[in-house]
Design an enzyme around this catalytic site. Structure first.
Site, PDB file in Angstrom:
ATOM      1  N   GLY A   1       0.827  -1.201   0.000  1.00 39.28           N
ATOM      2  CA  GLY A   1       0.000   0.000   0.000  1.00 39.28           C
ATOM      3  C   GLY A   1       0.855   1.241   0.000  1.00 39.28           C
ATOM      4  O   GLY A   1       2.035   1.206  -0.357  1.00 39.28           O
ATOM      5  N   CYS A   2       0.266   2.340   0.410  1.00 39.32           N
ATOM      6  CA  CYS A   2       0.967   3.630   0.432  1.00 39.32           C
ATOM      7  C   CYS A   2       2.281   3.498   1.195  1.00 39.32           C
ATOM      8  O   CYS A   2       2.312   3.024   2.331  1.00 39.32           O
ATOM      9  CB  CYS A   2       0.079   4.685   1.085  1.00 39.32           C
ATOM     10  SG  CYS A   2       0.877   6.292   1.250  1.00 39.32           S
ATOM     11  N   PHE A   3       3.357   3.921   0.568  1.00 44.57           N
ATOM     12  CA  PHE A   3       4.667   3.712   1.191  1.00 44.57           C
ATOM     13  C   PHE A   3       4.928   4.574   2.410  1.00 44.57           C
ATOM     14  O   PHE A   3       5.817   4.281   3.200  1.00 44.57           O
ATOM     15  CB  PHE A   3       5.807   3.816   0.187  1.00 44.57           C
ATOM     16  CG  PHE A   3       5.812   4.955  -0.789  1.00 44.57           C
ATOM     17  CD1 PHE A   3       5.336   6.219  -0.485  1.00 44.57           C
ATOM     18  CD2 PHE A   3       6.338   4.748  -2.061  1.00 44.57           C
ATOM     19  CE1 PHE A   3       5.374   7.252  -1.407  1.00 44.57           C
ATOM     20  CE2 PHE A   3       6.392   5.776  -2.997  1.00 44.57           C
ATOM     21  CZ  PHE A   3       5.902   7.032  -2.660  1.00 44.57           C
ATOM     22  N   TRP A   4       4.163   5.626   2.620  1.00 42.04           N
ATOM     23  CA  TRP A   4       4.384   6.481   3.795  1.00 42.04           C
ATOM     24  C   TRP A   4       4.204   5.700   5.091  1.00 42.04           C
ATOM     25  O   TRP A   4       5.045   5.753   5.978  1.00 42.04           O
ATOM     26  CB  TRP A   4       3.426   7.657   3.803  1.00 42.04           C
ATOM     27  CG  TRP A   4       3.566   8.639   2.688  1.00 42.04           C
ATOM     28  CD1 TRP A   4       4.637   8.801   1.846  1.00 42.04           C
ATOM     29  CD2 TRP A   4       2.593   9.602   2.293  1.00 42.04           C
ATOM     30  NE1 TRP A   4       4.378   9.811   0.954  1.00 42.04           N
ATOM     31  CE2 TRP A   4       3.133  10.326   1.206  1.00 42.04           C
ATOM     32  CE3 TRP A   4       1.319   9.928   2.747  1.00 42.04           C
ATOM     33  CZ2 TRP A   4       2.439  11.356   0.574  1.00 42.04           C
ATOM     34  CZ3 TRP A   4       0.628  10.958   2.119  1.00 42.04           C
ATOM     35  CH2 TRP A   4       1.186  11.656   1.049  1.00 42.04           C
TER      36      TRP A   4
ATOM     37  N   HIS B   1      -1.816   2.282   7.783  1.00 37.35           N
ATOM     38  CA  HIS B   1      -1.011   1.194   8.328  1.00 37.35           C
ATOM     39  C   HIS B   1      -0.948   1.272   9.848  1.00 37.35           C
ATOM     40  O   HIS B   1      -0.771   2.349  10.409  1.00 37.35           O
ATOM     41  CB  HIS B   1       0.403   1.242   7.744  1.00 37.35           C
ATOM     42  CG  HIS B   1       0.417   0.985   6.281  1.00 37.35           C
ATOM     43  ND1 HIS B   1       0.264   1.997   5.363  1.00 37.35           N
ATOM     44  CD2 HIS B   1       0.529  -0.157   5.575  1.00 37.35           C
ATOM     45  CE1 HIS B   1       0.290   1.476   4.141  1.00 37.35           C
ATOM     46  NE2 HIS B   1       0.446   0.174   4.249  1.00 37.35           N
TER      47      HIS B   1
END
Length: 179
Positions: free
Chosen positions: A13-16, A156
């Site tokens: 998912g979003c890497f942040w 996350h």
């Protein structure tokens, strides 16, 4: 004294959010976010085609194993949703493990099989296991994003119930009839 390191490349998912959690995991030496697994050269946020948003993790294998890193990876994102994490949808947000050698591939496949057999996750794992290819580092504004913007977007979090029992514990659980 030089520390021996290993490299893992993961997409969830979003890497942040992935970076914010993985960078604090014991034994992790460095992380960087970027794009991999697709066919666009010199990928950028605005032009990454079918690449996944991914995180490159350099870690000390004397502190944490690749297997332990994968178990944590599977706790901090939902590996049972195809091409999606939270509100983010599309190939960029797929779950994938990009292995750097055959041992990593074996460990990834074994870990996924154990997760599926455990019944702890809400469905079967759809995480792709693919050889690592070129990794295109994301723009500076994406690196360590949640360190700079603590209230920024993330989907996350650590799911404490999504934890594989230690192998010796798994045998005890089966013998005890709990499953």
């Amino acid at each position: 004294m030089t520390v021996s390191t290993e490299r893992a490349v993961l997409a969830g998912g979003c890497f942040w959010g992935m970076q914010a959690l993985l960078r604090r995991y014991p034994g992790v030496i460095s992380t960087r976010v970027g794009y991999t697994g697709g066919d666009v050269p010199d990928a950028t946020y605005r032009n990454h085609g079918d690449h996944a948003e991914a995180i490159e993790v350099n870690f000390d294998p004397t502190v944490t194993s690749y297997r332990q890193l994968l178990e944590f990876f599977f706790q901090i994102h939902d590996p049972t949703t195809e091409d999606r994490q939270g509100y983010d949808q599309g190939l960029s947000y797929r779950s994938a493990i990009f292995y750097t050698n055959e041992e990593q591939k074996r460990i990834a496949e074994e870990t996924i099989a154990e997760i599926d057999a455990s019944g702890l996750w809400p469905g079967y794992v759809v995480t792709d296991v693919e050889p690592a290819g070129p990794f295109w580092e994301a723009e500076p504004e994406h690196q360590d994003y949640l360190e700079r913007v603590p209230n920024g977007y993330t989907c996350h979090f650590v799911r404490p119930n999504w934890k594989l029992p230690r192998k010796q514990d798994a045998g005890q659980t089966a013998a005890g009839g709990d499953r």
